[in-house]
Design a protein around this motif. Structure first.
Motif, PDB file in Angstrom:
ATOM      1  N   HIS A  50      -0.715  -0.142  -1.673  1.00 18.06           N
ATOM      2  CA  HIS A  50       0.347   0.870  -1.625  1.00 18.06           C
ATOM      3  C   HIS A  50       1.696   0.283  -1.211  1.00 18.06           C
ATOM      4  O   HIS A  50       2.733   0.657  -1.770  1.00 18.06           O
ATOM      5  CB  HIS A  50      -0.020   2.006  -0.663  1.00 18.06           C
TER       6      HIS A  50
ATOM      7  N   TRP B 298      -3.490  10.597  -5.251  1.00 15.32           N
ATOM      8  CA  TRP B 298      -3.622   9.855  -6.495  1.00 15.32           C
ATOM      9  C   TRP B 298      -4.872  10.236  -7.271  1.00 15.32           C
ATOM     10  O   TRP B 298      -4.949   9.986  -8.471  1.00 15.32           O
ATOM     11  CB  TRP B 298      -3.606   8.359  -6.213  1.00 15.32           C
TER      12      TRP B 298
ATOM     13  N   GLY C 147      -4.835   1.398  -1.606  1.00 16.51           N
ATOM     14  CA  GLY C 147      -4.095   1.145  -2.830  1.00 16.51           C
ATOM     15  C   GLY C 147      -4.746   1.750  -4.055  1.00 16.51           C
ATOM     16  O   GLY C 147      -5.675   2.556  -3.952  1.00 16.51           O
TER      17      GLY C 147
ATOM     18  N   GLN D 259       2.308  11.748   1.699  1.00 21.77           N
ATOM     19  CA  GLN D 259       1.193  11.030   1.105  1.00 21.77           C
ATOM     20  C   GLN D 259       0.842  11.697  -0.227  1.00 21.77           C
ATOM     21  O   GLN D 259       0.723  12.918  -0.299  1.00 21.77           O
ATOM     22  CB  GLN D 259      -0.006  11.054   2.027  1.00 21.77           C
TER      23      GLN D 259
END
Length: 79
Positions: free
Chosen positions: A68, A5, A50, A2
């Motif tokens: 995502h 972000w 996302g 993962q």
């Protein structure tokens, strides 16, 4: 794996979507045409579902939410 972000918020991203994300039908043969779709903009939000990009199109600010599972590849500028 993962990816975090949130460390890229404020950076410009160029996102390549999965080919079948931009599917259209060819009218003459009634068969699918797979288009590669690109989205670009500044990352303004990163969520478990996302990414949220912001860009300017035709002198208007536009926000784009990209799930995502629709992302194939991401280029990150200004690192």
């Amino acid at each position: 794996m993962q990816m975090d972000w949130t460390s890229y918020i404020g950076k410009v991203l160029n996102v390549t979507m999965h080919e079948n994300y931009g599917i259209v039908m060819e009218p003459k043969s009634n068969t699918p045409i797979y288009e590669i779709v690109f989205k670009s903009g500044q990352l303004v939000g990163a969520f478990s579902e996302g990414l949220l990009l912001e860009t300017v199109r035709e002198n208007e600010s536009v926000r784009i939410f990209i799930p995502h599972n629709a992302i194939k590849c991401v280029e990150i500028f200004g690192i």
